[in-house]
Design a protein around this motif. Sequence first.
Motif, PDB file in Angstrom:
ATOM      1  N   HIS A  17     -77.459  52.667 -20.178  1.00  0.00           N
ATOM      2  CA  HIS A  17     -77.007  54.037 -19.883  1.00  0.00           C
ATOM      3  C   HIS A  17     -76.398  54.744 -21.097  1.00  0.00           C
ATOM      4  CE1 HIS A  17     -77.723  53.693 -15.578  1.00  0.00           C
ATOM      5  NE2 HIS A  17     -77.188  52.460 -15.625  1.00  0.00           N
ATOM      6  N   ALA A  18     -75.692  53.996 -21.982  1.00  0.00           N
ATOM      7  CA  ALA A  18     -74.980  54.651 -23.090  1.00  0.00           C
ATOM      8  C   ALA A  18     -75.751  54.624 -24.389  1.00  0.00           C
ATOM      9  CB  ALA A  18     -73.618  53.971 -23.303  1.00  0.00           C
ATOM     10  N   GLY A  19     -76.909  53.927 -24.404  1.00  0.00           N
ATOM     11  CA  GLY A  19     -77.673  53.816 -25.647  1.00  0.00           C
ATOM     12  C   GLY A  19     -78.026  55.146 -26.269  1.00  0.00           C
ATOM     13  N   PRO A  20     -78.621  56.086 -25.531  1.00  0.00           N
ATOM     14  CA  PRO A  20     -78.982  57.373 -26.144  1.00  0.00           C
ATOM     15  C   PRO A  20     -77.770  58.115 -26.700  1.00  0.00           C
ATOM     16  CG  PRO A  20     -80.148  57.077 -24.058  1.00  0.00           C
ATOM     17  CD  PRO A  20     -79.142  55.984 -24.144  1.00  0.00           C
ATOM     18  N   HIS A  21     -76.618  58.055 -26.011  1.00  0.00           N
ATOM     19  CA  HIS A  21     -75.421  58.765 -26.503  1.00  0.00           C
ATOM     20  C   HIS A  21     -74.895  58.114 -27.787  1.00  0.00           C
ATOM     21  CE1 HIS A  21     -75.194  60.997 -22.692  1.00  0.00           C
ATOM     22  NE2 HIS A  21     -75.531  59.843 -22.100  1.00  0.00           N
ATOM     23  N   ILE A  22     -74.873  56.787 -27.794  1.00  0.00           N
ATOM     24  CA  ILE A  22     -74.387  56.097 -28.995  1.00  0.00           C
ATOM     25  C   ILE A  22     -75.298  56.395 -30.179  1.00  0.00           C
ATOM     26  CG2 ILE A  22     -73.992  53.828 -30.002  1.00  0.00           C
ATOM     27  CD1 ILE A  22     -73.167  52.856 -27.244  1.00  0.00           C
ATOM     28  N   ALA A  23     -76.633  56.359 -29.932  1.00  0.00           N
ATOM     29  CA  ALA A  23     -77.570  56.633 -31.026  1.00  0.00           C
ATOM     30  C   ALA A  23     -77.391  58.048 -31.560  1.00  0.00           C
ATOM     31  CB  ALA A  23     -78.995  56.430 -30.529  1.00  0.00           C
ATOM     32  N   THR A  24     -77.140  58.990 -30.675  1.00  0.00           N
ATOM     33  CA  THR A  24     -76.949  60.381 -31.120  1.00  0.00           C
ATOM     34  C   THR A  24     -75.708  60.507 -32.004  1.00  0.00           C
ATOM     35  OG1 THR A  24     -78.013  61.180 -29.109  1.00  0.00           O
ATOM     36  CG2 THR A  24     -76.660  62.745 -30.330  1.00  0.00           C
ATOM     37  N   LEU A  25     -74.587  59.887 -31.615  1.00  0.00           N
ATOM     38  CA  LEU A  25     -73.350  59.966 -32.412  1.00  0.00           C
ATOM     39  C   LEU A  25     -73.494  59.206 -33.731  1.00  0.00           C
ATOM     40  CD1 LEU A  25     -70.584  59.639 -29.671  1.00  0.00           C
ATOM     41  CD2 LEU A  25     -71.239  61.668 -30.957  1.00  0.00           C
ATOM     42  N   LEU A  26     -74.202  58.067 -33.701  1.00  0.00           N
ATOM     43  CA  LEU A  26     -74.424  57.328 -34.948  1.00  0.00           C
ATOM     44  C   LEU A  26     -75.221  58.166 -35.944  1.00  0.00           C
ATOM     45  CD1 LEU A  26     -75.230  53.729 -33.658  1.00  0.00           C
ATOM     46  CD2 LEU A  26     -73.182  54.477 -34.888  1.00  0.00           C
ATOM     47  N   GLU A  27     -76.152  58.957 -35.434  1.00  0.00           N
ATOM     48  CA  GLU A  27     -76.980  59.771 -36.312  1.00  0.00           C
ATOM     49  C   GLU A  27     -76.200  60.938 -36.893  1.00  0.00           C
ATOM     50  OE1 GLU A  27     -80.269  60.811 -38.459  1.00  0.00           O
ATOM     51  OE2 GLU A  27     -79.953  58.999 -37.282  1.00  0.00           O
ATOM     52  N   ARG A  28     -75.282  61.506 -36.116  1.00  0.00           N
ATOM     53  CA  ARG A  28     -74.592  62.727 -36.548  1.00  0.00           C
ATOM     54  C   ARG A  28     -73.227  62.470 -37.169  1.00  0.00           C
ATOM     55  NH1 ARG A  28     -74.724  66.618 -31.429  1.00  0.00           N
ATOM     56  NH2 ARG A  28     -73.548  64.781 -30.675  1.00  0.00           N
ATOM     57  N   ASP A  29     -72.513  61.438 -36.716  1.00  0.00           N
ATOM     58  CA  ASP A  29     -71.108  61.228 -37.129  1.00  0.00           C
ATOM     59  C   ASP A  29     -71.052  60.108 -38.175  1.00  0.00           C
ATOM     60  OD1 ASP A  29     -68.415  60.922 -37.354  1.00  0.00           O
ATOM     61  OD2 ASP A  29     -68.015  61.025 -35.182  1.00  0.00           O
ATOM     62  N   ASP A  31     -68.377  59.092 -39.947  1.00  0.00           N
ATOM     63  CA  ASP A  31     -67.186  58.248 -39.750  1.00  0.00           C
ATOM     64  C   ASP A  31     -67.425  57.228 -38.651  1.00  0.00           C
ATOM     65  OD1 ASP A  31     -65.937  59.701 -41.696  1.00  0.00           O
ATOM     66  OD2 ASP A  31     -64.992  61.111 -40.274  1.00  0.00           O
ATOM     67  N   PHE A  32     -68.108  57.657 -37.586  1.00  0.00           N
ATOM     68  CA  PHE A  32     -68.396  56.719 -36.475  1.00  0.00           C
ATOM     69  C   PHE A  32     -69.288  55.583 -36.977  1.00  0.00           C
ATOM     70  CE2 PHE A  32     -70.914  55.607 -32.594  1.00  0.00           C
ATOM     71  CZ  PHE A  32     -69.880  54.949 -31.945  1.00  0.00           C
ATOM     72  N   ARG A  33     -70.279  55.924 -37.865  1.00  0.00           N
ATOM     73  CA  ARG A  33     -71.125  54.876 -38.418  1.00  0.00           C
ATOM     74  C   ARG A  33     -70.308  53.907 -39.261  1.00  0.00           C
ATOM     75  NH1 ARG A  33     -74.631  59.128 -39.638  1.00  0.00           N
ATOM     76  NH2 ARG A  33     -74.134  58.928 -41.877  1.00  0.00           N
ATOM     77  N   ALA A  34     -69.371  54.452 -39.989  1.00  0.00           N
ATOM     78  CA  ALA A  34     -68.533  53.580 -40.853  1.00  0.00           C
ATOM     79  C   ALA A  34     -67.681  52.649 -40.005  1.00  0.00           C
ATOM     80  CB  ALA A  34     -67.663  54.430 -41.767  1.00  0.00           C
ATOM     81  N   ARG A  35     -67.125  53.150 -38.926  1.00  0.00           N
ATOM     82  CA  ARG A  35     -66.287  52.329 -38.054  1.00  0.00           C
ATOM     83  C   ARG A  35     -67.135  51.244 -37.388  1.00  0.00           C
ATOM     84  NH1 ARG A  35     -62.941  56.102 -34.128  1.00  0.00           N
ATOM     85  NH2 ARG A  35     -62.179  54.020 -33.505  1.00  0.00           N
ATOM     86  N   LEU A  72     -74.803  51.784 -43.194  1.00  0.00           N
ATOM     87  CA  LEU A  72     -74.160  52.040 -44.505  1.00  0.00           C
ATOM     88  C   LEU A  72     -74.864  53.151 -45.253  1.00  0.00           C
ATOM     89  CD1 LEU A  72     -73.511  48.320 -45.562  1.00  0.00           C
ATOM     90  CD2 LEU A  72     -71.925  49.945 -44.536  1.00  0.00           C
ATOM     91  N   ARG A  73     -76.112  53.345 -45.040  1.00  0.00           N
ATOM     92  CA  ARG A  73     -76.890  54.410 -45.656  1.00  0.00           C
ATOM     93  C   ARG A  73     -76.840  54.344 -47.200  1.00  0.00           C
ATOM     94  NH1 ARG A  73     -78.073  58.621 -41.872  1.00  0.00           N
ATOM     95  NH2 ARG A  73     -78.253  57.528 -39.877  1.00  0.00           N
TER      96      ARG A  73
END
Length: 403
Positions: A17-29, A31-35, A72-73
């Motif tokens: 259920h939360a996969g699409p939301h997490i993927a969207t925030l990982l792509e845009r945020d 700081d969230f990716r760093a955390r 890490l990009r």
Amino acid sequence: MPLRRFARFERRKRARHAGPHIATLLERDRDFRARVAEPLRTAQPELAEAVTEGSVPAAADPVQVAVLAYLLRPQGWTRHVATARNELERSAGAAEEKAAERRISTLRAELAAARNTRGEEIDRLRGELRETKTEVAELRRKLHDERTKAKAARIRAEELAAETERERVTAREATAAAEKELRKLRARLAQAEAAAETARRAGREGRNIDDLRLRMLLDTLLDAAQGMRRELALPSTIERPADTVGAIEPERAAQRAAPGRALSDDDPGLLDQLLTLPQVHLVIDGYNVTKTGYGELPLADQRSRLLKGLGGLAARTRAEITCVFDGAELDAPVAIKAPRGVRVLFSRPGQTADELIGDLVRAEPHGRPVVVVSADREVADAARRAGARPASSTLLLRRLGRG
């Protein structure tokens, strides 16, 4: 904050259920990716450092390398992701090839086993086929025998049906004849019972039919004697001395013949003269009169019209009137209220109205005047032979029409 509501989800439910939301925030945020990448740095610092520097060990897991590169990009991170995807596709293809090879080996083994068992199955089926052919031949022979028996049975059944039908027709004719004879016997029995009842009634009343006929004849003779005395103007006493004295006497009325004797059956004045006879009995053939005068009416209306006229005739002439109807003309017994002075009779089953009229005439004593009204020549001739005076139906209709 947008992902906190998924924190309480079970791991598989969260992934679904939360996969699409997490993927969207990982792509845009960023700081969230760093955390998210921080626990991976702590758990695998050497691999994270190698991905950052671009020197990935050859033995490293391509999935972990792609995850760290995505989070890490570093410079050229898309290359690491593409490499991991290619490696995964290659691994999946190799796994599919191995599975296909294993499936092919299994199918080859099954095919060899099927080939081994096919010969045995074919031999078994051939044996069953020979047995089936033998059984079919036996069944065909039995079927032929049964058809032959069925055909013979059908022919026999048709012959029995025809014979039964002939016997049924014969039995029906015999039954009809027996019923006809039974009706005649019942009619005779009814006549015998009626005669017995009449005899019993006469016995109970202290007289018999001969006494009745004698009394009727006596009354007729007395009335006729009185009428004759009036007609001849006879003196009521013997001669007296005054009768010898000479004088002019008035002329006496001429003596007349008995009424109706010299008249023809169709004379208009016949019925009027016959009704003047003392103790006259007028017997009427009912349906003969009604069908002559008003046969277009229903039978019930014919009877009512005739009886109404006879009631008036009986009241004026005081003659005994008996009207006879044929019982065979009725579908069922009817209730009729006869006028005063009119006797209404229906013939019994198996008896005609002509026969009943003959019984009535023969029941009267010889010497009593009886008049039979009918246009039937046989009835008139039978009445004349029995001593009654016949009269035409038209005379009665004309007399009733005068009122």
